[in-house]
Design an enzyme around this catalytic site. Structure first.
Site: not given
Lengths: 523, 593
Positions: B348, B518-520
């Protein structure tokens, strides 16, 4: 995929068949068949007249009814150690005379009650006498159980013989030194304080304005044995009243048990249940929580093992019966909110020590209004437990915290953390005094000596895990295997799950596992 | 080390976060026996969210109590294929969780639905801008599922999470002051929106003045006490700010632990095993059918758990890693642009800007929640990309999550010294009078950005680590810079004294040392074409039809919104089709090849 689905289906079908057959075999003994019940309430056998099926169905219904009676009588609360096999005993009672351990009441023939006849079983429950003639300690509430009907005890016996897994766990010898360990004085005690079966039956059969009140009285005074905690005991530890007939001391609040003070269940508007509606009470007994308060301490256990499993009708009957008990103390005025404390907390500035401590430690959940966010976080304002003449419960919960366990109808557990490590005796006294005086509450002040006294009696950190669930939350299917004892898998053992066979419940994710536990040291 | 095989169960679920908990609950409701395997330990609000000791920034946000231990297993990272990747040994850029609840325990709670056009972005871009608009090397794809199809599942997830928010339209009728760009809803949010904190209030007014369309961010932080459809209860958010990185002591932030586990645990056919690190999915000799999983327990034993259905619901990259280690699907090859597992790995595109208000305005940054005020005027395709020449967008928002003491002391003030009394003064001034506006943007998928198995580095379990090859690309850098340039209008209306615009710098590579998000996403994406997606539209492996892979790994590209709302909706969508179709069929593919 159909193969996959069918495989599961056939497996559970064959399992039901097997256990059904086993049950039918067990129940085809003359004693049991002869003793088939005459359509007990809650166990409608329908119009099935086929002999084989009806034996099995009747027997299963009887066990189901017995399971229900066991919940109403809250047997598991004392006879099951949290995290261990159901009804295997070993639960410790810390008494002034020493430590008493509850007995194994599984049908194990060596360690349990597997060899007891129904008559022996009923005598132990009603009269507190073991088959060998020895007297039971009155920790076993036989003066209340004396009121239970033949029908209920018959079903209870069937449940303990055929619905409970035998567990070969030896009963722990009591840690009571001689001469206090001699049991003959208990016999004398029984003669003096326990009602004879005839007297109990007569009292239980007294007339009530409605069948509902009669049912409520039966459940509260009989199997529910509410008075064991909520009625004061006399010098010889006898309950000073066993029924509503015995006067206003009945259920007017008891002395501390395990450091928790049971409040009055009478209509007293501040310290009793005067402000609670029937719906409030029913919700409380079903879920351990309502908009006016949450269960903690031993009441959480009672809801967990017992009342959550009762039918709506039975809970409403208990509630109506309790609501019919007049206030013990006629002088108590209704609680009315007083906004002064809220104003002071919101204004900030010069606060008292108690106000300051309340804001820093309590207000996040219980709010500056003391109203809490029920049912998640209970109110302190107007809460009868807070206004109890004895501050023990309040001090205790501030020191150790408490877990409200989930129930069938309200599965969430909520844990109040303990503040014992964070607050000194004087600080606990200050904040508890503030809570007891704020928002219209009017209970006595608490001193640091009171706190120190209670703190000394609390033992730190025994691990707490979920109390086991003694009865199946759902109506048992005919022929289904008895419920396996609840497994505590908090230690992350690789317990194999075996297809559709019940594998037991997990401990509540929200129970305290390592926080200090409110077990009491013997003084 | 012992080896052991357990009796078979119907379903094994790998991971106990939102995806795993939803799938396990649904499978239990279908009457199946379910074993859930969680690599980390047990967690509960009583322990991990005890008040006030859990409000410990050192433990939570510096020592990463709730996160994966990179000494046990981690990924290797590089920017380009011609570099050698090295292990990510100090958590920083992204923080994968470990323990029961997974990332669902340590998240903040921002809970969005996906914009309809994002779910069919390739088709949408071609329809509006033409095929040539898609840059060379961008693997732009559709999800294969539409917003209309997912709507009931977005709705269900919001009710389970106790989401607070304000609708714009419900069943086509305008109902409130919600996001005018939001798609229509079948029902309102279960709870009213959280109150605007002061900075969000300022942003709302300034954004309105600048001609934009602010709205209350939907947040799975209960604005009131709440009981969800499972009977699980929540307390209300009190804006303490200990959301992200912490277990919420108020039981107000939705988590699997608070919102699902209490009900899930009551199913007799459910078993949870923690400290169970799944090593691989076992396949039969045909390679077309999973027979279960093997995991390592806390004592180092290798345990085989046979199962009829395997649901991978670990964190995004762990799902991809397990597929690669197990040989489920064909590994992606960037040279030939073939294979699907590891393809379309995205992140992101977030940058943060700070504004300083006059000294008379205290911004009270200690207050925090998952709520806030956002504008979507530059998100998704809510604006004309034609003259701009890039794909994607970014919401802009004030999502004040609570600045704690250590973070407050570390916050920098541009131009101020790094030590001494001048630093102190600047730090105090920044803490008292500044606030942050985030641009959380989309990240497109590119042919040379992918996941594969590292040829060199191994985990403590002896398996090859997963390798990330990731860098920022021109399209995404230009998108970010354009959106940030629009922020100036809002800052002007705010009456701010000073502003620092955080934006992506061309030529500056992806740097794992700074926290971003942490928006993988992606790596095992869903779609309609088995050549470009590892999973079909029901999140079922094209190659091994009794394996479903649930999580943000399924997103073909990264969107501007937070992923959890879409992860939850996709989980319910997948579970619905397992229950209504797959269990009734022959165990084969739900989409014919």
């Amino acid at each position: 995929m159909s193969r996959f689905a069918n495989q599961r289906k056939s497996k559970s079908f064959s399992e039901s068949l097997l256990s059904g057959l086993a049950l039918a075999t067990i129940l085809a003994t003359p004693v049991f068949a002869a003793a088939a019940p005459s359509a007990p309430s809650g166990a409608d056998t329908g119009s099935d007249t086929s002999a084989g099926a009806s034996t099995s169905t009747n027997a299963q219904d009887l066990i189901t009814k017995g399971r229900y009676v066991a919940a109403a009588a809250d047997c598991a609360a004392c006879h099951t150690v949290p995290g261990s096999a159901s009804f295997a005993g070993g639960y410790a009672f810390q008494l002034p005379i020493g430590t008493l351990y509850s007995s194994n009441i599984t049908p194990d023939k060596t360690n349990g009650i597997g060899n007891w006849t129904e008559a022996q079983f009923i005598r132990a429950i009603r009269e507190g006498v073991r088959p060998d003639g020895a007297a039971l300690y009155p920790a076993m509430p036989f003066p209340s159980y004396a009121r239970m009907t033949d029908e209920d005890l018959h079903a209870l016996y069937a449940y303990f013989m055929h619905g409970v897994q035998p567990v070969a766990q030896a009963v722990r010898p009591n840690g009571i030194p001689w001469p206090l360990s001699m049991r003959f004085p208990l016999t004398v005690w029984r003669w003096v304080f326990a009602p004879s079966p005839d007297a109990a039956r007569k009292s239980a059969e007294r007339s009530f304005p409605t069948p509902e009140l009669a049912r409520g009285a039966y459940l509260v005074e009989g199997p529910g044995h509410c008075g064991a905690c909520h009625t004061k005991r006399g010098l010889a530890m006898q309950e000073t009243a066993l029924t509503a007939q015995d006067g206003p001391q009945y259920l007017a609040g008891g002395a501390a048990v395990d450091g928790w003070t049971p409040p009055s269940l009478r209509e007293d508007p501040r310290t009793g249940l005067g402000a609670w509606s029937v719906a409030d009470l029913t919700a409380f007994l079903r879920t351990g929580r309502n908009m006016r308060g949450s269960a903690f301490g031993n009441m959480d256990t009672a809801v967990h093992h017992g009342t959550q499993y009762l039918t709506d009708d039975d809970l409403a009957a208990m509630a109506r019966y309790l609501k019919a008990l007049p206030a013990a103390n006629g002088a108590e005025q209704n609680w009315q909110t007083d906004p002064a404390a809220t104003r002071a907390l919101r204004a900030g500035g010069k606060l008292t020590k108690g106000q300051r401590l309340y804001l820093d430690n309590c207000a996040a959940c219980h709010r500056s209004t003391g109203a809490g966010y029920a049912p998640a976080f209970p109110p302190l304002a107007g809460n009868p437990v807070v206004m109890n003449a004895a501050p023990d419960s309040l001090i205790h919960i501030v020191l150790t915290g408490a877990t409200l366990h989930g129930t069938q109808a309200a599965p969430s557990a909520f844990t109040m953390p303990g503040f014992g490590k964070r607050l000194s005796d004087a600080q606990v006294a200050a904040v508890v005094t503030f809570i007891r005086h704020a928002w219209g509450n009017d209970a006595s002040a608490v001193s640091d000596v009171d706190v120190a006294h209670l703190r000394k009696r609390l033992t730190p950190s025994t691990m707490q895990s979920a109390p086991p669930t003694p009865i199946d939350p759902a109506p048992a299917q005919p022929g289904s295997a008895p419920r396996a004892p609840e497994q505590d898998v908090s230690q992350d053992t690789s317990k194999p799950a075996t297809g559709p066979v019940p594998t037991g419940h997990l401990p509540p994710e929200d129970a305290l596992h390592s926080a200090p536990q409110p077990a009491m040291k013997a003084n | 080390m012992a080896e052991k095989t357990l009796p078979p169960v119907d379903v094994v679920v790998v991971g106990s976060g939102w995806a795993g908990s939803i799938m396990a609950k649904e499978m239990c409701e279908a009457g199946l026996s379910v074993v859930m395997l969680e690599r980390g330990k047990r967690r509960s609000t009583a322990r991990d969210g005890a008040y006030p000791s859990s409000l410990d920034e050192l433990e939570g946000a510096v020592r990463y109590k709730l996160f994966q231990n990179p000494a046990q297993t981690t990924v290797t990272v590089r920017n380009r294929s011609d570099q050698e990747a090295v292990p990510y040994r100090r958590l920083a850029a992204f923080l994968p969780g470990a323990g029961v609840g997974g990332a669902g325990l340590h998240w903040t709670g921002v809970h969005f639905r996906a914009p309809p056009q994002d779910l069919r972005l390739r088709s949408h871009v071609i329809e509006r801008y033409g095929r040539k608009f898609i840059p060379e090397g961008m693997n732009l794809q559709d999800y294969g599922v539409t917003y209309t199809e997912l709507e009931p599942f977005f709705d269900k997830a919001e009710k389970v999470f106790g989401t607070s928010g304000e609708a714009y339209t419900v069943n086509g009728k305008a109902t409130g002051k919600g996001n005018i760009f939001a798609p229509d809803r079948s029902d309102d949010f279960p709870l009213p929106p959280l109150k605007d904190v002061y900075t969000a209030h300022l942003f709302r007014h300034a954004a309105t003045e600048a001609g934009y369309h602010p709205y209350a961010m939907p947040a799975a932080n209960a604005s009131q006490p709440y009981t969800n459809p499972y009977g699980a209860q929540m307390g209300p958010c009190n804006f303490c700010g200990y959301c992200s990185d912490y277990a919420c002591y108020m039981y107000a932030k939705a988590s699997p632990n608070v919102n699902i586990m209490p009900a899930l645990r009551r199913h007799e056919n459910f078993t949870l095993r923690s400290n169970a690190h799944v090593l691989k999915v076992l396949l039969d000799s045909t390679g077309k059918k999973a027979t279960g999983v093997v995991y390592q327990d806390a004592e180092g034993n290798h345990i085989t758990q046979p199962a009829g259905l395997v649901i991978l619901a670990a964190f995004q990259f762990h799902n991809v890693h397990l597929m690669l280690l197990s040989g489920i699907g064909k590994a992606y090859d960037p040279a030939s642009n073939t294979g699907t597992v590891g393809r379309n790995f995205t992140y992101q595109n977030i940058t943060n800007s700070t504004v300083w208000m006059p000294p008379t305005r205290s911004t009270d940054q200690f207050i925090g929640s998952a709520g806030g005020v956002a504008i979507d005027d530059f998100n998704s395709d809510n604006f004309d990309h034609g003259p701009l020449g890039f794909i994607g967008g970014s919401p802009l928002w004030v999502n004040q999550a609570g600045v704690k003491p250590i973070a407050g002391a570390k916050a920098s003030t541009p131009g101020a010294p790094r030590w001494g009394s001048a630093w102190k003064k600047a730090a105090i001034d920044t803490y008292r009078h500044s606030f942050t506006i985030n641009a959380q943007g989309s990240n497109m998928a590119y042919r040379d950005v992918y996941l594969d198995l590292d040829p060199t580095w191994r985990t403590s379990y002896g398996q090859p680590m997963l390798r990330m090859t990731f860098d920022w690309k021109d399209n995404d850098i230009r998108m970010n810079r354009y959106v940030i340039s629009q922020l100036a209008n809002v800052v002007k209306a705010l009456g701010a004294q000073d502003a620092h615009y955080g934006m992506r710098e061309p030529g500056k590579p992806f740097d794992v040392r700074d926290y971003q998000t942490t928006h993988l996403c992606g790596g095992a994406v869903m779609g309609e074409d088995p050549k470009t997606s590892a999973l079909n539209r029901y999140l079922q492996s094209w190659d091994v039809p009794n394996v479903f892979v649930v999580g943000a790994n399924a997103f073909p590209q990264g969107m501007g919104y937070n992923p959890t709302g879409l992860v939850a909706a996709l989980a319910y969508w997948s579970a619905h089709h397992i229950r209504t179709q797959w269990l009734k069929g022959n165990g084969g593919p739900l989409v014919a090849l």
